[in-house]
Motif scaffolding. Sequence first.
Motif, PDB file in Angstrom:
ATOM      1  N   GLY A  62       5.799  11.783   9.547  1.00 53.81           N
ATOM      2  CA  GLY A  62       4.673  12.211  10.386  1.00 53.81           C
ATOM      3  C   GLY A  62       3.385  11.739   9.739  1.00 53.81           C
ATOM      4  O   GLY A  62       2.995  12.223   8.675  1.00 53.81           O
ATOM      5  N   TYR A 103       2.484  22.231  -5.610  1.00 53.12           N
ATOM      6  CA  TYR A 103       3.708  21.477  -5.868  1.00 53.12           C
ATOM      7  C   TYR A 103       4.679  22.389  -6.604  1.00 53.12           C
ATOM      8  O   TYR A 103       4.275  23.167  -7.470  1.00 53.12           O
ATOM      9  CB  TYR A 103       3.427  20.254  -6.761  1.00 53.12           C
ATOM     10  N   VAL A 106      -6.608   8.958  -2.206  1.00 48.78           N
ATOM     11  CA  VAL A 106      -7.472   7.791  -1.982  1.00 48.78           C
ATOM     12  C   VAL A 106      -6.821   6.885  -0.939  1.00 48.78           C
ATOM     13  O   VAL A 106      -5.595   6.854  -0.813  1.00 48.78           O
ATOM     14  CB  VAL A 106      -7.755   6.980  -3.287  1.00 48.78           C
ATOM     15  N   SER A 107      -7.642   6.174  -0.201  1.00 49.33           N
ATOM     16  CA  SER A 107      -7.120   5.314   0.864  1.00 49.33           C
ATOM     17  C   SER A 107      -7.210   3.842   0.478  1.00 49.33           C
ATOM     18  O   SER A 107      -8.192   3.412  -0.144  1.00 49.33           O
ATOM     19  CB  SER A 107      -7.896   5.545   2.161  1.00 49.33           C
ATOM     20  N   GLY A 108      -6.204   3.104   0.914  1.00 48.84           N
ATOM     21  CA  GLY A 108      -6.186   1.655   0.726  1.00 48.84           C
ATOM     22  C   GLY A 108      -7.310   0.970   1.478  1.00 48.84           C
ATOM     23  O   GLY A 108      -7.576  -0.210   1.253  1.00 48.84           O
ATOM     24  N   HIS A 162      -4.519   6.398   8.779  1.00 50.07           N
ATOM     25  CA  HIS A 162      -4.181   5.937   7.428  1.00 50.07           C
ATOM     26  C   HIS A 162      -3.986   4.421   7.389  1.00 50.07           C
ATOM     27  O   HIS A 162      -3.455   3.813   8.313  1.00 50.07           O
ATOM     28  CB  HIS A 162      -2.926   6.638   6.909  1.00 50.07           C
ATOM     29  N   HIS A 163      -4.383   3.856   6.269  1.00 48.92           N
ATOM     30  CA  HIS A 163      -4.280   2.410   6.068  1.00 48.92           C
ATOM     31  C   HIS A 163      -2.818   1.957   6.174  1.00 48.92           C
ATOM     32  O   HIS A 163      -2.518   0.917   6.766  1.00 48.92           O
ATOM     33  CB  HIS A 163      -4.838   2.101   4.664  1.00 48.92           C
ATOM     34  N   THR A 164      -1.925   2.738   5.595  1.00 44.81           N
ATOM     35  CA  THR A 164      -0.500   2.377   5.580  1.00 44.81           C
ATOM     36  C   THR A 164       0.050   2.226   6.993  1.00 44.81           C
ATOM     37  O   THR A 164       0.915   1.381   7.237  1.00 44.81           O
ATOM     38  CB  THR A 164       0.305   3.465   4.823  1.00 44.81           C
ATOM     39  N   ASN A 168       0.868  -1.183   0.000  1.00 41.03           N
ATOM     40  CA  ASN A 168       0.000   0.000   0.000  1.00 41.03           C
ATOM     41  C   ASN A 168       0.903   1.232   0.000  1.00 41.03           C
ATOM     42  O   ASN A 168       1.983   1.237   0.599  1.00 41.03           O
ATOM     43  CB  ASN A 168      -0.919   0.014   1.224  1.00 41.03           C
ATOM     44  N   LYS A 189      -4.603   0.061  -3.996  1.00 42.37           N
ATOM     45  CA  LYS A 189      -3.582   0.868  -4.665  1.00 42.37           C
ATOM     46  C   LYS A 189      -2.353   0.033  -5.008  1.00 42.37           C
ATOM     47  O   LYS A 189      -1.350   0.576  -5.477  1.00 42.37           O
ATOM     48  CB  LYS A 189      -3.175   2.056  -3.770  1.00 42.37           C
ATOM     49  N   HIS A 230       5.845  15.039   5.058  1.00 41.16           N
ATOM     50  CA  HIS A 230       6.431  15.472   6.328  1.00 41.16           C
ATOM     51  C   HIS A 230       7.450  14.433   6.787  1.00 41.16           C
ATOM     52  O   HIS A 230       7.152  13.549   7.576  1.00 41.16           O
ATOM     53  CB  HIS A 230       5.324  15.754   7.349  1.00 41.16           C
ATOM     54  N   HIS A 284      -0.792  10.430  10.028  1.00 44.24           N
ATOM     55  CA  HIS A 284      -2.028  10.374  10.817  1.00 44.24           C
ATOM     56  C   HIS A 284      -2.369   8.908  11.093  1.00 44.24           C
ATOM     57  O   HIS A 284      -2.352   8.074  10.172  1.00 44.24           O
ATOM     58  CB  HIS A 284      -3.188  11.066  10.082  1.00 44.24           C
ATOM     59  N   GLY A 331      -2.219   9.948  -2.519  1.00 41.69           N
ATOM     60  CA  GLY A 331      -2.426  10.820  -1.359  1.00 41.69           C
ATOM     61  C   GLY A 331      -3.859  11.277  -1.199  1.00 41.69           C
ATOM     62  O   GLY A 331      -4.186  11.982  -0.245  1.00 41.69           O
ATOM     63  N   THR A 383       1.113   9.145   0.018  1.00 37.19           N
ATOM     64  CA  THR A 383       1.958  10.336  -0.123  1.00 37.19           C
ATOM     65  C   THR A 383       2.258  10.901   1.255  1.00 37.19           C
ATOM     66  O   THR A 383       1.351  11.050   2.082  1.00 37.19           O
ATOM     67  CB  THR A 383       1.198  11.402  -0.948  1.00 37.19           C
TER      68      THR A 383
HETATM   69  C1  LIG Z   1       0.895  16.057  -1.241  1.00 36.30           C
HETATM   70  C2  LIG Z   1       0.359  15.263  -0.085  1.00 36.30           C
HETATM   71  C3  LIG Z   1       1.095  15.176   1.081  1.00 36.30           C
HETATM   72  C4  LIG Z   1       0.619  14.438   2.180  1.00 36.30           C
HETATM   73  N1  LIG Z   1       1.374  14.365   3.322  1.00 36.30           N
HETATM   74  C5  LIG Z   1       0.914  13.676   4.380  1.00 36.30           C
HETATM   75  C6  LIG Z   1       1.689  13.594   5.566  1.00 36.30           C
HETATM   76  O1  LIG Z   1       2.813  14.103   5.650  1.00 36.30           O
HETATM   77  N2  LIG Z   1       1.169  12.888   6.625  1.00 36.30           N
HETATM   78  C7  LIG Z   1      -0.055  12.277   6.567  1.00 36.30           C
HETATM   79  O2  LIG Z   1      -0.479  11.644   7.555  1.00 36.30           O
HETATM   80  N3  LIG Z   1      -0.807  12.317   5.426  1.00 36.30           N
HETATM   81  C8  LIG Z   1      -0.340  12.991   4.343  1.00 36.30           C
HETATM   82  N4  LIG Z   1      -1.094  13.041   3.199  1.00 36.30           N
HETATM   83  C9  LIG Z   1      -2.387  12.332   3.154  1.00 36.30           C
HETATM   84  C10 LIG Z   1      -2.275  10.826   2.845  1.00 36.30           C
HETATM   85  O3  LIG Z   1      -1.351  10.545   1.832  1.00 36.30           O
HETATM   86  C11 LIG Z   1      -3.664  10.328   2.397  1.00 36.30           C
HETATM   87  O4  LIG Z   1      -4.586  10.499   3.445  1.00 36.30           O
HETATM   88  C12 LIG Z   1      -3.677   8.912   1.860  1.00 36.30           C
HETATM   89  O5  LIG Z   1      -4.889   8.711   1.180  1.00 36.30           O
HETATM   90  C13 LIG Z   1      -3.521   7.837   2.937  1.00 36.30           C
HETATM   91  O6  LIG Z   1      -3.546   6.595   2.279  1.00 36.30           O
HETATM   92  P1  LIG Z   1      -3.822   5.214   3.051  1.00 36.30           P
HETATM   93  O7  LIG Z   1      -5.064   5.372   3.877  1.00 36.30           O
HETATM   94  O8  LIG Z   1      -3.985   4.222   1.926  1.00 36.30           O
HETATM   95  O9  LIG Z   1      -2.612   4.951   3.889  1.00 36.30           O
HETATM   96  C14 LIG Z   1      -0.630  13.761   2.085  1.00 36.30           C
HETATM   97  C15 LIG Z   1      -1.373  13.838   0.902  1.00 36.30           C
HETATM   98  C16 LIG Z   1      -0.888  14.583  -0.168  1.00 36.30           C
HETATM   99  C17 LIG Z   1      -1.693  14.669  -1.453  1.00 36.30           C
END
Ligand SMILES: Cc1cc2nc3c(=O)[nH]c(=O)nc-3n(C[C@H](O)[C@H](O)[C@H](O)COP(=O)(O)O)c2cc1C
Length: 194
Positions: free
Chosen positions: A53, A172, A89-91, A58-60, A29, A96, A35, A55, A87, A32
């Motif tokens: 850093g 970006y 969509v979520s897994g 997140h699935h990851t 998975n 993904k 941080h 949250h 970044g 993005t």
């Molecule tokens: C440009 C960009 C930067 C991001 N940076 C972070 C970050 O630093 N920390 C974080 O927790 N989420 C960040 N996100 C959000 C996660 O990538 C996003 O919620 C993602 O869908 C999580 O995927 P997952 O649920 O499959 O793990 C970022 C998203 C984008 C588009």
Amino acid sequence: MNRQAIGGKCALYPSLTTIVGAEVDGRPNWMTIAHVGIMNHAMGEFPQYLSIGVHPSHHTSAGIRAHGEFSINIPSRAMLAETDYVGIVSGKNTDKSGIFPVQNGKLAHAPMIADCPISIECRLAQTVMAGEHEIFIGEVAETWIDEKCLTEGKPDLKKVDPILFDFTRILYWSLGEIIGKPWNAGKALKNRER
Ligand SMILES: Cc1cc2nc3c(=O)[nH]c(=O)nc-3n(C[C@H](O)[C@H](O)[C@H](O)COP(=O)(O)O)c2cc1C
């Protein structure tokens, strides 16, 4: 200069846009992450640590917690759409795993993106909560780089063409020009008579 106080906002941008990889429920998975921190930096000395850093929702994150391993991949500008997509969509509800070709390295559960100019395999060393975010501190296990992105054996940022992230204006950016040499540009002032 007319400086204004704009509140206690984190204005430490640009940061590097990366894609973190982990194995969740037997599948890679990707998410993005912009941080990323460099810890215990050194030129070729180990152990070196990197922090991300993330949250906790997140699935990851579940994969990182389960296996204690993850990868940090540096995409190039040519991968902007895919980088943004993983970044938004979520897994949790979208598979993904097929977005990128996978490369496996030294670690069993830290899938890497074969298409990225640079990938770093990390072994989870420590997890710290900072407010709303889980800070995963990974010890660098191995670093992979596309040969085409090397100049005299070192990663060449111009060739890597990374994506920079601006959270203040939600943009970006790409890299600019070389403007000087660190530990050198200030020498003239050091030697100046006072
Ligand atoms: C440009 C960009 C930067 C991001 N940076 C972070 C970050 O630093 N920390 C974080 O927790 N989420 C960040 N996100 C959000 C996660 O990538 C996003 O919620 C993602 O869908 C999580 O995927 P997952 O649920 O499959 O793990 C970022 C998203 C984008 C588009």
